[in-house]
Design an enzyme around this catalytic site. Structure first.
Site, PDB file in Angstrom:
ATOM      1  N   CYS A  79       8.036   1.626  -2.789  1.00  0.00           N
ATOM      2  CA  CYS A  79       7.754   1.123  -3.724  1.00  0.00           C
ATOM      3  C   CYS A  79       8.478   0.779  -4.700  1.00  0.00           C
ATOM      4  CB  CYS A  79       6.280   1.445  -4.876  1.00  0.00           C
ATOM      5  SG  CYS A  79       5.494   0.968  -6.061  1.00  0.00           S
ATOM      6  N   HIS A 186       2.546   1.458  -0.964  1.00  0.00           N
ATOM      7  CA  HIS A 186       2.033   3.303  -0.843  1.00  0.00           C
ATOM      8  C   HIS A 186       1.723   3.938   0.373  1.00  0.00           C
ATOM      9  CE1 HIS A 186       3.681   4.390  -5.040  1.00  0.00           C
ATOM     10  NE2 HIS A 186       3.340   3.326  -5.400  1.00  0.00           N
ATOM     11  N   GLU A 188       1.963   6.565   1.673  1.00  0.00           N
ATOM     12  CA  GLU A 188       1.245   7.677   1.913  1.00  0.00           C
ATOM     13  C   GLU A 188      -0.186   7.733   0.891  1.00  0.00           C
ATOM     14  OE1 GLU A 188       2.704   7.514  -2.695  1.00  0.00           O
ATOM     15  OE2 GLU A 188       3.595   6.391  -0.447  1.00  0.00           O
TER      16      GLU A 188
END
Length: 206
Positions: A79, A186, A188
């Site tokens: 990001c 993202h 994650e």
């Protein structure tokens, strides 16, 4: 050992937990010795380009990161972390980045009539520009999770691995120049697809 660089901004714990869930050993640190000894680096980020670069330079991490990259060490930016790899950012004011990749970071175009609102928040599909081992076993068209208002432009076309479309905005989702890899979304927070990308990164640094 992967070092997740702590420069006072970013989703450090969520990245750490994602790596742990797929068996990748990592450590959150801003310690220079840890960064030098690391097998690979991750630069996460949430916030503004200017504040992030101010923090990185205040901690004297900018030259350290550049030197480790120059040695051939892999670094993954997530990001805002990816955006910092580019030459300049234009959030609030013009600000130099790390200059690891060619390009500038500018605000995305909004179009309320077509429901294209900024920030761009939510799931969007990936369109591939070229083959890359980061995409191993990840099918084109899979959805990943974005949260951002700015995106890279004027980048080297050869660095673009995958992108997403949001209105007239062509968002570089994954970029790579040798050992420098950036992911705008993202991983994650992108369910199994994101974890697969992180796992592929782990395979690359073995």
């Amino acid at each position: 050992m992967i070092v997740i660089i702590d420069y006072g901004m970013g989703n450090l714990k969520s990245v750490y937990n994602a790596l742990k869930s797929i068996g990748l050993e990592s450590k959150i640190s801003s310690n220079k010795d840890d960064i030098i000894k690391a097998k690979a680096l991750i630069l996460p980020g949430v916030g503004s380009f200017k504040d992030a670069m101010d923090n990185i330079e205040k901690e004297s991490l900018d030259d350290l990161i550049k030197n480790e990259v120059k040695k051939g060490k892999f670094i993954l930016g997530i990001c805002l972390g990816m955006q910092l790899f580019f030459e300049k950012g234009f959030e609030v004011e013009e600000r130099s980045g790390l200059g690891l990749l060619k390009g500038n970071v500018i605000k995305m175009k909004e179009n309320i009539k077509d429901n294209i609102k900024i920030p761009h928040i939510g799931w969007n599909n990936l369109i591939y520009s070229k083959d890359d081992n980061l995409l191993e076993a990840v099918e084109e068209g899979e959805f990943v999770y974005y949260v951002h208002s700015y995106y890279a432009q004027e980048y080297d076309a050869d660095d673009l691995v995958a992108y997403s479309e949001y209105g007239t905005n062509k968002i570089p989702g994954i970029v790579r120049n040798n050992n420098v890899i950036g992911i705008q979304f993202h991983p994650e927070k992108s369910s199994n697809i994101g974890l697969k990308l992180l796992k592929n990164f782990g395979e690359m640094i073995k």
